[in-house]
Scaffold this motif. Structure first.
Motif, PDB file in Angstrom:
ATOM      1  N   GLY A  16       0.818  -1.212   0.000  1.00  0.00           N
ATOM      2  CA  GLY A  16       0.000   0.000   0.000  1.00  0.00           C
ATOM      3  C   GLY A  16       0.849   1.259   0.000  1.00  0.00           C
ATOM      4  N   PRO A  17       0.237   2.390  -0.372  1.00  0.00           N
ATOM      5  CA  PRO A  17       0.962   3.670  -0.378  1.00  0.00           C
ATOM      6  C   PRO A  17       1.491   3.981   1.017  1.00  0.00           C
ATOM      7  CG  PRO A  17      -1.159   3.881  -1.491  1.00  0.00           C
ATOM      8  CD  PRO A  17      -1.167   2.543  -0.833  1.00  0.00           C
ATOM      9  N   LYS A  18       2.716   4.524   1.099  1.00  0.00           N
ATOM     10  CA  LYS A  18       3.309   4.703   2.424  1.00  0.00           C
ATOM     11  C   LYS A  18       3.442   6.157   2.863  1.00  0.00           C
ATOM     12  CE  LYS A  18       8.155   3.964   0.894  1.00  0.00           C
ATOM     13  NZ  LYS A  18       7.893   4.575  -0.397  1.00  0.00           N
ATOM     14  N   ASP A  19       3.188   7.109   1.989  1.00  0.00           N
ATOM     15  CA  ASP A  19       3.173   8.506   2.424  1.00  0.00           C
ATOM     16  C   ASP A  19       2.193   9.296   1.546  1.00  0.00           C
ATOM     17  OD1 ASP A  19       4.470   8.971  -0.023  1.00  0.00           O
ATOM     18  OD2 ASP A  19       6.460   8.919   0.902  1.00  0.00           O
ATOM     19  N   ASP A  20       2.062  10.584   1.835  1.00  0.00           N
ATOM     20  CA  ASP A  20       1.083  11.418   1.117  1.00  0.00           C
ATOM     21  C   ASP A  20       1.333  11.444  -0.383  1.00  0.00           C
ATOM     22  OD1 ASP A  20      -0.300  11.960   3.389  1.00  0.00           O
ATOM     23  OD2 ASP A  20       0.414  14.031   3.618  1.00  0.00           O
ATOM     24  N   THR A  21       2.617  11.448  -0.757  1.00  0.00           N
ATOM     25  CA  THR A  21       2.952  11.481  -2.181  1.00  0.00           C
ATOM     26  C   THR A  21       2.439  10.212  -2.866  1.00  0.00           C
ATOM     27  OG1 THR A  21       4.935  12.701  -1.589  1.00  0.00           O
ATOM     28  CG2 THR A  21       4.840  11.817  -3.819  1.00  0.00           C
ATOM     29  N   GLU A  22       2.629   9.071  -2.206  1.00  0.00           N
ATOM     30  CA  GLU A  22       2.177   7.810  -2.807  1.00  0.00           C
ATOM     31  C   GLU A  22       0.649   7.696  -2.809  1.00  0.00           C
ATOM     32  OE1 GLU A  22       6.161   5.065  -2.176  1.00  0.00           O
ATOM     33  OE2 GLU A  22       4.193   4.240  -1.617  1.00  0.00           O
ATOM     34  N   TRP A  23       0.009   8.246  -1.784  1.00  0.00           N
ATOM     35  CA  TRP A  23      -1.461   8.242  -1.791  1.00  0.00           C
ATOM     36  C   TRP A  23      -1.983   9.146  -2.903  1.00  0.00           C
ATOM     37  CZ3 TRP A  23      -4.481   4.710  -0.064  1.00  0.00           C
ATOM     38  CH2 TRP A  23      -4.161   3.981   1.088  1.00  0.00           C
ATOM     39  N   ALA A  24      -1.308  10.265  -3.113  1.00  0.00           N
ATOM     40  CA  ALA A  24      -1.718  11.173  -4.189  1.00  0.00           C
ATOM     41  C   ALA A  24      -1.557  10.489  -5.546  1.00  0.00           C
ATOM     42  CB  ALA A  24      -0.907  12.462  -4.139  1.00  0.00           C
ATOM     43  N   ALA A  25      -0.465   9.750  -5.712  1.00  0.00           N
ATOM     44  CA  ALA A  25      -0.235   9.019  -6.963  1.00  0.00           C
ATOM     45  C   ALA A  25      -1.320   7.959  -7.146  1.00  0.00           C
ATOM     46  CB  ALA A  25       1.153   8.382  -6.951  1.00  0.00           C
ATOM     47  N   LEU A  26      -1.666   7.306  -6.039  1.00  0.00           N
ATOM     48  CA  LEU A  26      -2.719   6.281  -6.104  1.00  0.00           C
ATOM     49  C   LEU A  26      -4.047   6.901  -6.545  1.00  0.00           C
ATOM     50  CD1 LEU A  26      -5.241   5.019  -4.097  1.00  0.00           C
ATOM     51  CD2 LEU A  26      -3.994   3.532  -5.663  1.00  0.00           C
ATOM     52  N   ARG A  27      -4.384   8.035  -5.954  1.00  0.00           N
ATOM     53  CA  ARG A  27      -5.646   8.692  -6.334  1.00  0.00           C
ATOM     54  C   ARG A  27      -5.625   9.098  -7.805  1.00  0.00           C
ATOM     55  NH1 ARG A  27      -4.810  11.476  -1.573  1.00  0.00           N
ATOM     56  NH2 ARG A  27      -4.339  13.367  -2.746  1.00  0.00           N
ATOM     57  N   ARG A  28      -4.491   9.588  -8.254  1.00  0.00           N
ATOM     58  CA  ARG A  28      -4.360  10.004  -9.656  1.00  0.00           C
ATOM     59  C   ARG A  28      -4.564   8.806 -10.585  1.00  0.00           C
ATOM     60  NH1 ARG A  28       0.244  12.551  -8.946  1.00  0.00           N
ATOM     61  NH2 ARG A  28       1.662  11.015  -9.776  1.00  0.00           N
ATOM     62  N   ASN A  29      -3.923   7.705 -10.269  1.00  0.00           N
ATOM     63  CA  ASN A  29      -4.073   6.498 -11.089  1.00  0.00           C
ATOM     64  C   ASN A  29      -5.498   5.955 -11.040  1.00  0.00           C
ATOM     65  OD1 ASN A  29      -1.435   6.206 -12.168  1.00  0.00           O
ATOM     66  ND2 ASN A  29      -0.720   5.576 -10.146  1.00  0.00           N
ATOM     67  N   ALA A  30      -6.089   6.019  -9.856  1.00  0.00           N
ATOM     68  CA  ALA A  30      -7.458   5.511  -9.693  1.00  0.00           C
ATOM     69  C   ALA A  30      -8.431   6.361 -10.509  1.00  0.00           C
ATOM     70  CB  ALA A  30      -7.841   5.514  -8.215  1.00  0.00           C
ATOM     71  N   MET A  31      -8.264   7.669 -10.471  1.00  0.00           N
ATOM     72  CA  MET A  31      -9.147   8.558 -11.231  1.00  0.00           C
ATOM     73  C   MET A  31      -8.921   8.387 -12.732  1.00  0.00           C
ATOM     74  SD  MET A  31     -11.645  10.529 -10.878  1.00  0.00           S
ATOM     75  CE  MET A  31     -11.817  11.477  -9.351  1.00  0.00           C
TER      76      MET A  31
ATOM     77  N   ASP B  54     -16.188   1.741 -12.221  1.00  0.00           N
ATOM     78  CA  ASP B  54     -16.541   1.343 -10.849  1.00  0.00           C
ATOM     79  C   ASP B  54     -15.318   1.029 -10.001  1.00  0.00           C
ATOM     80  OD1 ASP B  54     -19.160   1.678 -11.524  1.00  0.00           O
ATOM     81  OD2 ASP B  54     -19.581  -0.453 -11.828  1.00  0.00           O
ATOM     82  N   VAL B  55     -14.401   0.234 -10.540  1.00  0.00           N
ATOM     83  CA  VAL B  55     -13.238  -0.151  -9.729  1.00  0.00           C
ATOM     84  C   VAL B  55     -12.305   1.048  -9.539  1.00  0.00           C
ATOM     85  CG1 VAL B  55     -11.659  -1.041 -11.522  1.00  0.00           C
ATOM     86  CG2 VAL B  55     -11.646  -2.034  -9.243  1.00  0.00           C
ATOM     87  N   GLY B  56     -12.221   1.902 -10.553  1.00  0.00           N
ATOM     88  CA  GLY B  56     -11.415   3.118 -10.416  1.00  0.00           C
ATOM     89  C   GLY B  56     -11.986   4.033  -9.344  1.00  0.00           C
ATOM     90  N   THR B  57     -13.301   4.163  -9.337  1.00  0.00           N
ATOM     91  CA  THR B  57     -13.974   4.993  -8.332  1.00  0.00           C
ATOM     92  C   THR B  57     -13.774   4.414  -6.928  1.00  0.00           C
ATOM     93  OG1 THR B  57     -15.644   5.580  -9.973  1.00  0.00           O
ATOM     94  CG2 THR B  57     -16.203   6.013  -7.680  1.00  0.00           C
ATOM     95  N   ALA B  58     -13.882   3.096  -6.814  1.00  0.00           N
ATOM     96  CA  ALA B  58     -13.683   2.442  -5.514  1.00  0.00           C
ATOM     97  C   ALA B  58     -12.248   2.648  -5.027  1.00  0.00           C
ATOM     98  CB  ALA B  58     -14.013   0.948  -5.620  1.00  0.00           C
ATOM     99  N   ALA B  59     -11.291   2.535  -5.938  1.00  0.00           N
ATOM    100  CA  ALA B  59      -9.882   2.743  -5.559  1.00  0.00           C
ATOM    101  C   ALA B  59      -9.647   4.199  -5.168  1.00  0.00           C
ATOM    102  CB  ALA B  59      -8.964   2.348  -6.716  1.00  0.00           C
ATOM    103  N   TYR B  60     -10.308   5.112  -5.866  1.00  0.00           N
ATOM    104  CA  TYR B  60     -10.155   6.533  -5.540  1.00  0.00           C
ATOM    105  C   TYR B  60     -10.686   6.828  -4.138  1.00  0.00           C
ATOM    106  CZ  TYR B  60      -9.965  11.571  -6.019  1.00  0.00           C
ATOM    107  OH  TYR B  60      -9.666  12.899  -5.824  1.00  0.00           O
ATOM    108  N   LYS B  61     -11.848   6.235  -3.830  1.00  0.00           N
ATOM    109  CA  LYS B  61     -12.433   6.443  -2.504  1.00  0.00           C
ATOM    110  C   LYS B  61     -11.523   5.875  -1.420  1.00  0.00           C
ATOM    111  CE  LYS B  61     -17.285   6.913  -3.718  1.00  0.00           C
ATOM    112  NZ  LYS B  61     -18.487   6.122  -4.093  1.00  0.00           N
ATOM    113  N   ALA B  62     -10.953   4.688  -1.686  1.00  0.00           N
ATOM    114  CA  ALA B  62     -10.005   4.104  -0.732  1.00  0.00           C
ATOM    115  C   ALA B  62      -8.804   5.039  -0.575  1.00  0.00           C
ATOM    116  CB  ALA B  62      -9.559   2.722  -1.205  1.00  0.00           C
ATOM    117  N   GLY B  63      -8.413   5.679  -1.667  1.00  0.00           N
ATOM    118  CA  GLY B  63      -7.302   6.633  -1.627  1.00  0.00           C
ATOM    119  C   GLY B  63      -7.625   7.858  -0.790  1.00  0.00           C
ATOM    120  N   GLN B  64      -8.846   8.355  -0.944  1.00  0.00           N
ATOM    121  CA  GLN B  64      -9.260   9.514  -0.139  1.00  0.00           C
ATOM    122  C   GLN B  64      -9.272   9.179   1.346  1.00  0.00           C
ATOM    123  OE1 GLN B  64     -13.036  10.320  -2.195  1.00  0.00           O
ATOM    124  NE2 GLN B  64     -12.329  12.425  -2.442  1.00  0.00           N
TER     125      GLN B  64
END
Ligand code: HEC
Length: 145
Positions: A57-72, A101-111
């Protein structure tokens, strides 16, 4: 006086343009080929999501931001697949919605920075690709008789 005349003409013409049958939404212009969409947008986004999950899983804010970007990117790519010129007959729209749907779910998990929920999406990411490919990439997934 002349300027005012042109201006009022513009004001009159604008609503007429907006209310045509086609509407402004029809002005979009697909740029990428289907293969480019897959190789340059969809695959990198899904791959990065799966990689970060594999690493715990993402380990800091930068990685969570990257995850949200990829998910969106993945979520909205589903919509790109539904555009006129790309959409195909049959289950295509249903299959493309799996990406939304899966992108949206991943984005929500990212948020929520919820690594457990994110990790639980691995199979759905994979299924979103395979479901469509089975049907629309017969050279890769030959139909068994
Ligand atoms: C709604 C349908 C659909 C979905 C969903 C979909 N694909 Fe595709 N994909 C296609 C089609 C059709 C092709 C064949 C494109 C071509 O060769 O013109 C393709 C081809 C590809 C290719 C090969 C491109 C090439 O070089 O020819 C890759 C890589 C790919 N997809 C990755 C993915 C990944 C990863 C996902 C999921 C995250 C995904 N696709 C989801 C329809 C889809």
């Amino acid at each position: 006086m002349r300027t005012i005349g042109l201006l009022s003409m513009g004001v009159l013409l604008l609503p007429a343009g907006v209310t045509t049958a086609q509407g402004p939404a029809e002005s979009y212009q697909p740029v990428a080929t289907m293969a480019q969409l897959m190789v340059d947008i969809i695959h990198p986004a899904s791959n990065d999501i799966l990689l970060v999950i594999n690493r715990g899983g993402p380990k800091d804010d930068t990685e969570w931001a990257a995850l949200r970007r990829n998910a969106m990117t993945l979520a909205e790519s589903g919509n790109l697949l539904m555009m006129r010129g790309r959409v195909r007959e049959g289950d295509w729209i249903k299959d493309a919605k799996l990406l939304v749907d899966v992108g949206t779910a991943a984005y929500k998990a990212g948020q929520a920075k919820d690594a457990n929920t994110l990790a639980g999406l691995t199979e759905r990411v994979d299924a979103a690709c395979v479901t469509c490919h089975k049907q629309y990439r017969p050279n890769v997934h030959p139909r068994t008789p």
